[in-house]
Design a protein around this motif. Sequence first.
Motif: not given
Length: 532
Positions: A72-74, A79-84, A103-109, A198-211
């Motif tokens: 649902e893109r919510r 995300v800041g992305i580094i590829r080695l 892709r728009t949600h993830m940004g261009e960094t 996963n990086a894009s979801l970590v904030d939500m994951a923290g809230h849900v697991i806390t709930s």
Amino acid sequence: MRLGIDVGGTNTDAVLLEGKTVLSWAKSPTTADVTDGIIEVIEAVLKNANVDRSALECVMIGTTHFTNALVERRGLLEVGIIRLGSPASEALPPMSGWPSDLRTHMGETVFLLPGGYEYDGSELTPFNEEKVRRAVKKIRDAGLRTAAVSCTFGLINPAMEAKTVAIFKEEAPDIAVTVSASFGRSGFLERENATIMNASLVDMAGHVITSFKRALDKLGIVAPFYISQNDGTLISASYAARYPVLTFGSGPTNSMRGGAFLTGLKDALVMDIGGTTTDIGALTHGFPRESSVAVDIGGVRTNFRMPDILAIGLGGGTRIHLEPDAYDKDSLAVDSFTVGPDSVGYRLNSDSYLFGGTVLTASDIAVAGGLASFGDASLLPKMNPVVVKGLLRQFQKMMEDGLDRMKTAQGKVPVILVGGGSVLVGENLMGASTVIRPEHASVANAVGAAIAQVGGEAESIVSYDTVPREEAMRSLQETAVKKVVHAGADPKTISIIDVDEVFLSYMPGNTAQLRVKAVGDLALGKNVGKNA
């Protein structure tokens, strides 16, 4: 006693399990704040069994929250992305093939930097600390809160990803960093995709697991709680908060594991019929057969350990598109109707005819045809039995076509029906040796969560010209077992349940990709649950 909970998009289900006996179960609508729905269903299931909460030894929770969020893109973070891996990997930049809105949600960094390894762990290009440090500072200065780090063959040698994490800790300690080596399995782009998601979801994951934790705290439940993951095994709540993508497939997996437990069958097809879809999967040795191809989540290819599931658009709330003036005709033309794929979903109890609404649903037809008895049948519109039988035949055909697509061999196979929509299926299915509707089938997902074991997996690419096959296999098995013990399993119950060996003809030497999976029962009554 074990308490299993499944937090779905429509309902929150719970079962209380003692040994192999289901003491009680309860079902409650999922609430916007999941805390309230969990509290309600736990209070109900304990009351039904007349059991005090102090008797609970552990709580297992399955959830589809993170899958739904991505689809649902919510709630997604930039995300800041580094590829080695430059310059070798620059032909396909990160997020290649992703839907443009995601892709728009993830940004261009995004930073493509030198580094990476060959398949044998040898260095592809040197790690450039100065460039990595500069990239980390730019991510920090952009105000991002999360980052993804990937490295070619980082699964074989995670050293460069670890160096990057160390730089983040020095320059931007508040940024949450996900590294690709955390997600195992080869396939660089798929592994990198999982890392970014996963990086894009970590904030939500923290809230849900806390709930989840808040709900248990409000009820005074002190038993440890775990989250079920894609392959039907458990991870600790803290681990799930760090790696929410590992739970993406837990919903259908729990239903299939629950179906196996309730019937005692280890090899069968399972049909989980819900409000919107029917998910069909195969049980092998009591566990869901894993998909052998890249799994698409929200339009993105991933390498997750996901069950091989066929989803068809038929469930209890599926809309039947048939003009009202055709309800009472003495025939049903093939081109006069369609079944779904849209559904009234959680509005079944208000929109369907059975509950006073004006939408014809699959549940209305099931009751009209005598397959089920719920709601108020007197509210159904007048329908010719020929029309009802014609629609039920179409339901049956859709189910049988799905079964046929999921079978891997000729001959009939046993079929287990679970989920609240199982009333849509008759007593017989073409291709099924027997059709089984176990007791508690409507909460099989929560049963699957309650019985979940602890799992661990090890994978490596090995050249048998340098390491003997037996030695490589033994080393991987030992690694998998250690992971299971570390995750909280009773060592006496651990067994190897899957060994996968694929020879890689495109690589030099006698090279193979090995993967070993082990599971064990949770060591109840101990302070365990720290996942690797």
